[in-house]
Motif scaffolding. Sequence first.
Motif, PDB file in Angstrom:
ATOM      1  N   UNK A 147      26.814 -12.804 -36.753  1.00  0.00           N
ATOM      2  CA  UNK A 147      27.075 -13.994 -35.944  1.00  0.00           C
ATOM      3  C   UNK A 147      26.637 -13.705 -34.521  1.00  0.00           C
ATOM      4  N   UNK A 148      25.802 -14.590 -33.966  1.00  0.00           N
ATOM      5  CA  UNK A 148      25.360 -14.471 -32.575  1.00  0.00           C
ATOM      6  C   UNK A 148      25.906 -15.669 -31.801  1.00  0.00           C
ATOM      7  N   UNK A 149      26.913 -15.424 -30.970  1.00  0.00           N
ATOM      8  CA  UNK A 149      27.509 -16.474 -30.144  1.00  0.00           C
ATOM      9  C   UNK A 149      26.688 -16.611 -28.867  1.00  0.00           C
ATOM     10  N   UNK A 150      25.734 -17.524 -28.892  1.00  0.00           N
ATOM     11  CA  UNK A 150      24.808 -17.683 -27.784  1.00  0.00           C
ATOM     12  C   UNK A 150      24.958 -19.009 -27.049  1.00  0.00           C
ATOM     13  N   UNK A 151      25.454 -20.051 -27.705  1.00  0.00           N
ATOM     14  CA  UNK A 151      25.515 -21.377 -27.094  1.00  0.00           C
ATOM     15  C   UNK A 151      26.352 -21.337 -25.813  1.00  0.00           C
ATOM     16  N   UNK A 152      25.838 -21.989 -24.766  1.00  0.00           N
ATOM     17  CA  UNK A 152      26.574 -22.012 -23.507  1.00  0.00           C
ATOM     18  C   UNK A 152      25.989 -23.022 -22.547  1.00  0.00           C
ATOM     19  N   UNK A 153      26.772 -23.377 -21.547  1.00  0.00           N
ATOM     20  CA  UNK A 153      26.305 -24.277 -20.496  1.00  0.00           C
ATOM     21  C   UNK A 153      26.610 -23.654 -19.142  1.00  0.00           C
ATOM     22  N   UNK A 154      25.838 -24.067 -18.137  1.00  0.00           N
ATOM     23  CA  UNK A 154      26.016 -23.547 -16.773  1.00  0.00           C
ATOM     24  C   UNK A 154      25.804 -24.669 -15.779  1.00  0.00           C
ATOM     25  N   UNK A 155      26.678 -24.748 -14.812  1.00  0.00           N
ATOM     26  CA  UNK A 155      26.535 -25.708 -13.731  1.00  0.00           C
ATOM     27  C   UNK A 155      27.022 -25.108 -12.433  1.00  0.00           C
ATOM     28  N   UNK A 156      26.588 -25.683 -11.323  1.00  0.00           N
ATOM     29  CA  UNK A 156      27.075 -25.248 -10.023  1.00  0.00           C
ATOM     30  C   UNK A 156      28.248 -26.134  -9.608  1.00  0.00           C
ATOM     31  N   UNK A 157      29.125 -25.582  -8.789  1.00  0.00           N
ATOM     32  CA  UNK A 157      30.327 -26.304  -8.369  1.00  0.00           C
ATOM     33  C   UNK A 157      30.678 -25.941  -6.937  1.00  0.00           C
ATOM     34  N   UNK A 158      31.264 -26.894  -6.229  1.00  0.00           N
ATOM     35  CA  UNK A 158      31.879 -26.622  -4.938  1.00  0.00           C
ATOM     36  C   UNK A 158      33.385 -26.618  -5.151  1.00  0.00           C
ATOM     37  N   UNK A 159      33.953 -25.427  -5.212  1.00  0.00           N
ATOM     38  CA  UNK A 159      35.381 -25.279  -5.472  1.00  0.00           C
ATOM     39  C   UNK A 159      36.193 -25.198  -4.189  1.00  0.00           C
ATOM     40  N   UNK A 160      35.563 -25.498  -3.059  1.00  0.00           N
ATOM     41  CA  UNK A 160      36.249 -25.347  -1.772  1.00  0.00           C
ATOM     42  C   UNK A 160      37.100 -26.552  -1.414  1.00  0.00           C
ATOM     43  N   UNK A 161      37.030 -27.608  -2.230  1.00  0.00           N
ATOM     44  CA  UNK A 161      37.842 -28.803  -1.992  1.00  0.00           C
ATOM     45  C   UNK A 161      38.161 -29.449  -3.331  1.00  0.00           C
ATOM     46  N   UNK A 162      39.159 -30.306  -3.363  1.00  0.00           N
ATOM     47  CA  UNK A 162      39.546 -30.987  -4.596  1.00  0.00           C
ATOM     48  C   UNK A 162      38.356 -31.750  -5.157  1.00  0.00           C
ATOM     49  N   UNK A 163      38.196 -31.680  -6.510  1.00  0.00           N
ATOM     50  CA  UNK A 163      37.026 -32.279  -7.134  1.00  0.00           C
ATOM     51  C   UNK A 163      37.343 -32.681  -8.567  1.00  0.00           C
ATOM     52  N   UNK A 164      36.400 -33.329  -9.209  1.00  0.00           N
ATOM     53  CA  UNK A 164      36.500 -33.639 -10.632  1.00  0.00           C
ATOM     54  C   UNK A 164      36.253 -32.354 -11.419  1.00  0.00           C
ATOM     55  N   UNK A 165      37.214 -31.982 -12.253  1.00  0.00           N
ATOM     56  CA  UNK A 165      37.112 -30.717 -12.985  1.00  0.00           C
ATOM     57  C   UNK A 165      36.496 -30.862 -14.373  1.00  0.00           C
ATOM     58  N   UNK A 166      35.956 -32.026 -14.683  1.00  0.00           N
ATOM     59  CA  UNK A 166      35.434 -32.256 -16.036  1.00  0.00           C
ATOM     60  C   UNK A 166      34.371 -31.230 -16.410  1.00  0.00           C
ATOM     61  N   UNK A 167      33.431 -30.935 -15.508  1.00  0.00           N
ATOM     62  CA  UNK A 167      32.361 -29.986 -15.831  1.00  0.00           C
ATOM     63  C   UNK A 167      32.914 -28.571 -15.987  1.00  0.00           C
ATOM     64  N   UNK A 168      33.852 -28.195 -15.119  1.00  0.00           N
ATOM     65  CA  UNK A 168      34.450 -26.866 -15.228  1.00  0.00           C
ATOM     66  C   UNK A 168      35.185 -26.715 -16.550  1.00  0.00           C
TER      67      UNK A 168
END
Length: 247
Positions: free
Chosen positions: A82-103
């Motif tokens: 089994x090779x667990x390779x699937x993944x996603x990556x995004x950039x975020x600004x965590x310095x202020x309150x934000x929508x956490x859906x992507x995280x």
Amino acid sequence: MKTTGNTILVTGGGSGIGLALAQRWHDAGNTVIVTGRNAAKLEAAIAGRANMSAAQLDVTDADAIAAFAKDIVAKHPNLNVLVNNAGIMGTEDASAKRDLAEAEATVVTNILGPIRLTDALVDHLAAQADAAIVNVTSGLAFVPLPKAPTYSATKAAMHSYSVSLRAQLEGRVEVIELAPPAVRTDLTPGQSTREGYMPLGEFADEVMALFAKVPTPDEILVANVLPLRNAEAAGNFPQVLEMLKSL
């Protein structure tokens, strides 16, 4: 991990690192199954390749993983890698309150996905000869990219999980961590042509050479990722982190 004669399941195998490694393993004489959400990419990945097949799977769906695992074992009873390779990556600004859906999606995809799929298949794998689990993490597991805090954290988590899983499955299933450096793929916009990133073909070739070592290393680390992997031990973690802050 033996290099040929396996039946290998690669998640996220329709593009990028997953596709490159899946096709190389197939070329080396393995039966390979690739999964992903994009049916067209999966069909293109296996086109003209005997003993290579595709199945759609959304690793964020726990019920789909459970059903998929039962089906894939029935269709491929010799599945041993089994090779667990699937993944996603995004950039975020965590310095202020934000929508956490992507995280939150990143955590589900990058941590819960491989944990759930491993859990669904571990009993089957443990009963096979020459069984292995390969978890694809990142050099960012060892020094985070500040603008991608959740992605980096998920990869650090999977590094830790791999260490624990290796200890628990010792003598039954090999657990191997593959930690890529920055590679030219479509993981993020513009990454496939970004200067300074490792060409995908060169990365895959070096990875296959490392998998061919006897015994297989616990960690598959190409030369380009060593500055990240060894930063803390070398005493230059702050300097490497500062470099990543500038990206």
